[in-house]
Design a protein around this motif. Sequence first.
Motif, PDB file in Angstrom:
ATOM      1  N   LEU A  76      -9.644   7.210   7.618  1.00 16.22           N
ATOM      2  CA  LEU A  76      -8.011   7.903   8.019  1.00 16.22           C
ATOM      3  C   LEU A  76      -7.247   6.431   7.274  1.00 16.22           C
ATOM      4  CD1 LEU A  76      -8.738   8.197  11.673  1.00 16.22           C
ATOM      5  CD2 LEU A  76      -7.816  10.318  10.205  1.00 16.22           C
ATOM      6  N   PRO A  77      -7.352   7.033   5.627  1.00 16.83           N
ATOM      7  CA  PRO A  77      -7.414   5.356   4.899  1.00 16.83           C
ATOM      8  C   PRO A  77      -5.647   6.218   5.130  1.00 16.83           C
ATOM      9  CG  PRO A  77      -8.225   7.206   3.371  1.00 16.83           C
ATOM     10  CD  PRO A  77      -8.586   7.888   4.917  1.00 16.83           C
ATOM     11  N   ILE A  78      -4.406   4.967   5.049  1.00 17.01           N
ATOM     12  CA  ILE A  78      -3.323   4.949   4.594  1.00 17.01           C
ATOM     13  C   ILE A  78      -2.755   6.262   4.137  1.00 17.01           C
ATOM     14  CG2 ILE A  78      -3.141   3.056   3.093  1.00 17.01           C
ATOM     15  CD1 ILE A  78      -0.934   2.079   4.470  1.00 17.01           C
ATOM     16  N   CYS A  79      -2.980   6.531   2.069  1.00 16.81           N
ATOM     17  CA  CYS A  79      -2.377   7.272   1.391  1.00 16.81           C
ATOM     18  C   CYS A  79      -4.102   7.994   0.791  1.00 16.81           C
ATOM     19  CB  CYS A  79      -2.109   6.870   0.288  1.00 16.81           C
ATOM     20  SG  CYS A  79      -1.146   4.859   0.937  1.00 16.81           S
ATOM     21  N   GLU A  80      -3.628   9.209   0.844  1.00 13.27           N
ATOM     22  CA  GLU A  80      -4.438  10.227  -0.008  1.00 13.27           C
ATOM     23  C   GLU A  80      -4.150  10.905  -0.707  1.00 13.27           C
ATOM     24  OE1 GLU A  80      -8.155  10.966   3.262  1.00 13.27           O
ATOM     25  OE2 GLU A  80      -5.775  11.336   4.295  1.00 13.27           O
ATOM     26  N   ALA A 121       0.601  -1.266   0.068  1.00 10.73           N
ATOM     27  CA  ALA A 121      -0.386   0.205   0.541  1.00 10.73           C
ATOM     28  C   ALA A 121       0.935   1.114  -0.112  1.00 10.73           C
ATOM     29  CB  ALA A 121      -0.392  -0.415   1.390  1.00 10.73           C
ATOM     30  N   VAL A 122       1.734   1.339   0.745  1.00  7.29           N
ATOM     31  CA  VAL A 122       2.773   2.247   1.384  1.00  7.29           C
ATOM     32  C   VAL A 122       3.456   2.745  -0.469  1.00  7.29           C
ATOM     33  CG1 VAL A 122       5.094   3.785   2.237  1.00  7.29           C
ATOM     34  CG2 VAL A 122       3.018   2.230   3.727  1.00  7.29           C
ATOM     35  N   ARG A 123       4.225   1.172  -0.824  1.00 14.08           N
ATOM     36  CA  ARG A 123       4.604   1.835  -1.985  1.00 14.08           C
ATOM     37  C   ARG A 123       3.654   2.119  -3.483  1.00 14.08           C
ATOM     38  NH1 ARG A 123       8.776  -1.482  -3.789  1.00 14.08           N
ATOM     39  NH2 ARG A 123       8.653  -2.376  -5.702  1.00 14.08           N
ATOM     40  N   THR A 124       2.022   2.423  -3.637  1.00 17.72           N
ATOM     41  CA  THR A 124       1.614   2.310  -4.341  1.00 17.72           C
ATOM     42  C   THR A 124       1.354   3.416  -4.264  1.00 17.72           C
ATOM     43  OG1 THR A 124       0.405   0.474  -4.233  1.00 17.72           O
ATOM     44  CG2 THR A 124      -0.352   2.315  -5.599  1.00 17.72           C
ATOM     45  N   GLY A 125       1.235   4.437  -2.578  1.00 26.10           N
ATOM     46  CA  GLY A 125       0.828   4.960  -2.469  1.00 26.10           C
ATOM     47  C   GLY A 125       2.246   5.855  -3.310  1.00 26.10           C
ATOM     48  N   LEU A 126       3.572   5.861  -2.340  1.00 26.11           N
ATOM     49  CA  LEU A 126       4.399   6.812  -3.133  1.00 26.11           C
ATOM     50  C   LEU A 126       4.300   6.889  -4.393  1.00 26.11           C
ATOM     51  CD1 LEU A 126       7.178   5.628  -0.247  1.00 26.11           C
ATOM     52  CD2 LEU A 126       6.206   7.753  -0.027  1.00 26.11           C
ATOM     53  N   ALA A 127       3.949   6.117  -5.125  1.00 27.82           N
ATOM     54  CA  ALA A 127       4.556   6.442  -6.886  1.00 27.82           C
ATOM     55  C   ALA A 127       3.239   6.626  -6.929  1.00 27.82           C
ATOM     56  CB  ALA A 127       4.639   4.569  -7.478  1.00 27.82           C
ATOM     57  N   LEU A 128       2.100   7.467  -6.796  1.00 23.94           N
ATOM     58  CA  LEU A 128       1.191   7.245  -7.503  1.00 23.94           C
ATOM     59  C   LEU A 128       1.116   9.372  -6.158  1.00 23.94           C
ATOM     60  CD1 LEU A 128      -1.979   5.093  -7.251  1.00 23.94           C
ATOM     61  CD2 LEU A 128       0.049   6.878  -8.682  1.00 23.94           C
ATOM     62  N   ARG A 155      -8.114  10.445  -4.913  1.00 19.93           N
ATOM     63  CA  ARG A 155      -8.841  11.248  -3.835  1.00 19.93           C
ATOM     64  C   ARG A 155      -7.579  10.548  -1.739  1.00 19.93           C
ATOM     65  NH1 ARG A 155     -15.069  10.869  -2.791  1.00 19.93           N
ATOM     66  NH2 ARG A 155     -14.423  12.521  -4.631  1.00 19.93           N
ATOM     67  N   ARG A 156      -8.074   9.043  -2.850  1.00 22.34           N
ATOM     68  CA  ARG A 156      -7.453   7.941  -1.574  1.00 22.34           C
ATOM     69  C   ARG A 156      -7.288   6.305  -1.554  1.00 22.34           C
ATOM     70  NH1 ARG A 156     -11.516   6.445   2.959  1.00 22.34           N
ATOM     71  NH2 ARG A 156     -11.064   4.686   3.040  1.00 22.34           N
ATOM     72  N   ILE A 157      -6.440   5.708  -1.659  1.00 28.18           N
ATOM     73  CA  ILE A 157      -6.126   4.481  -1.109  1.00 28.18           C
ATOM     74  C   ILE A 157      -6.134   4.416  -0.234  1.00 28.18           C
ATOM     75  CG2 ILE A 157      -4.403   2.770  -1.943  1.00 28.18           C
ATOM     76  CD1 ILE A 157      -3.275   5.000  -3.180  1.00 28.18           C
ATOM     77  N   HIS A 158      -6.746   3.150   0.039  1.00 24.20           N
ATOM     78  CA  HIS A 158      -6.822   2.409   1.434  1.00 24.20           C
ATOM     79  C   HIS A 158      -6.580   0.531   1.091  1.00 24.20           C
ATOM     80  CE1 HIS A 158     -11.543   2.343   0.950  1.00 24.20           C
ATOM     81  NE2 HIS A 158     -11.041   0.985   0.968  1.00 24.20           N
TER      82      HIS A 158
END
Length: 484
Positions: free
Chosen positions: A100-104, A62-69, A122-125
């Motif tokens: 409170l999702p992990i990425c926004e 999830a963090v990997r995806t959030g950082l890439a986006l 908007r968000r990734i959870h």
Amino acid sequence: MSVADFQAVIGLEVHAQLLTATKIFCGCATAFGAEPNAYTCPVCLGMPGALPVLNEKVVEFAVRTGLALGCEIRETSVWARKNYFYPDLPKGYQISQYDLPICEHGRITIDTPEGEKTIRVRRIHMEEDAGKNVHDAAAGLTRVDLNRAGVPLLEIVSEPDLRTAEEAAEYLKQLRDILVYLGVNDGNLEEGSFRCDANVSVMRRGTSDFGTRTELKNLNSFRFIRQAIDYEIARQVEVIESGGAVVQETRLYDPDRGETRPMRSKEEAHDYRYFPDPDLPPLRLSRAFIEQVRSTLPELPRAKQARFVAELALPAYDARVLTADRALAEYFEACVSVYAGDRKKLANWFMGEVARLMNERGVSVSDVREKIPPAHFAALLGEIDKGAISNNAAKEVFSEMFRTGREPLGIISEKGLAQISDLGAIEQAVDEILAKNADSVASYRAGNQKLLGFFVGQVMKAMKGKGNPQRVNEVLRKKLGGQG
Ligand code: ADP
Ligand code: MG
Ligand code: ZN
């Protein structure tokens, strides 16, 4: 009034199945195709008292995806229960994330006919998948398979920034390519490991208030996504034009009829009675963990594409094709580093012969690369560049290289595919043919230039088809008197 008087607004919700070996809250395998309920345990069967234990790999992905986006990563995020009843959901709730999702606040850049456009994420959870109801019509029964229950998903939600079905499809392609590059998802729409729901509304051009939206489901190919959205835009415009109002609802796309049909009225968030899951503590991430994940991010498809254009001087189209798949891009780059010739030519071989091998034989990039390592690939193109083999013969050698894993030179000599480029040999053959056909030579020189083809044919025949056609042509033109 018509569709042209309206502006469509589209927001996408993607569910991407994560490529972890085990489920999100238990140690059961996520593998596909097993006997129903083979991969289950008290946790994913929803037995009372069984407690979830978080799979750390899910968080990393999830963090990997959030950082890439380009998202902000929340250092403390919270698990929530989404409550509803369905037979494939044994606990009666899905563990997900809510407020409170992990990425926004991320973004994805897409190409449109008007140029680049940034679509906000908007968000990734993170959440768990449900099981599957299996309808057995013959027996008049429905059975429940819980192998998929607890398989980890990322839900990636866009802002309503998309304006056409084309833009929506382009966004999904970019997102899918990124997820596959990151190694977090296999990008398979048909098999449902990359699923998309499309929210669609329309508003009159010149106004700024969004219309009422519907949510479209069952979009399992890029073509269906475009068709469903275009159908839905036209349907909503017609409803409004005929004095009606669009109803907020979930609609199912029917690929056989190319239309969408009402499925159920849309639930509101409060229907789900979201509340923090008491079995799972809030998820806390250290800065160090986030930075460690950041340090392992690969170069992403668009960056690679831009670099292929800037550094390798490839056309944008080629760069996109070659970078859509990470393994393909890496194979290409490995070949570039050992091949001194024209990169565009190498790109053509990739988009032609490599793609053909993969399509026709259903093999992967790594299968091709294993059989045809970059050094062999470069050696083959080198032979073409030297004029030692024709392009067509090289294709034959290429498929033999793939079949046997051998280097090209052995195959060329064994199959007698080398072509004669030696000027001396060609000149000798040309001289003989011209001497034998004095009448035709005179006719040619008197202006009958169509005879060139005849001479080429004769020389090639004399050389048993092995003459380098380009050189044969050159020598003939020279000997026959230049301009020819
Ligand atoms: P919900 O919580 O009911 O799923 P959200 O407001 O979170 O609804 O939005 C879900 C998706 O719908 C998002 O992708 C968002 O961009 C999109 N969306 C919201 N409003 C509209 C609209 N009026 N037209 C089209 N898409 C919309
Ligand atoms: Mg939603
Ligand atoms: Zn389990």
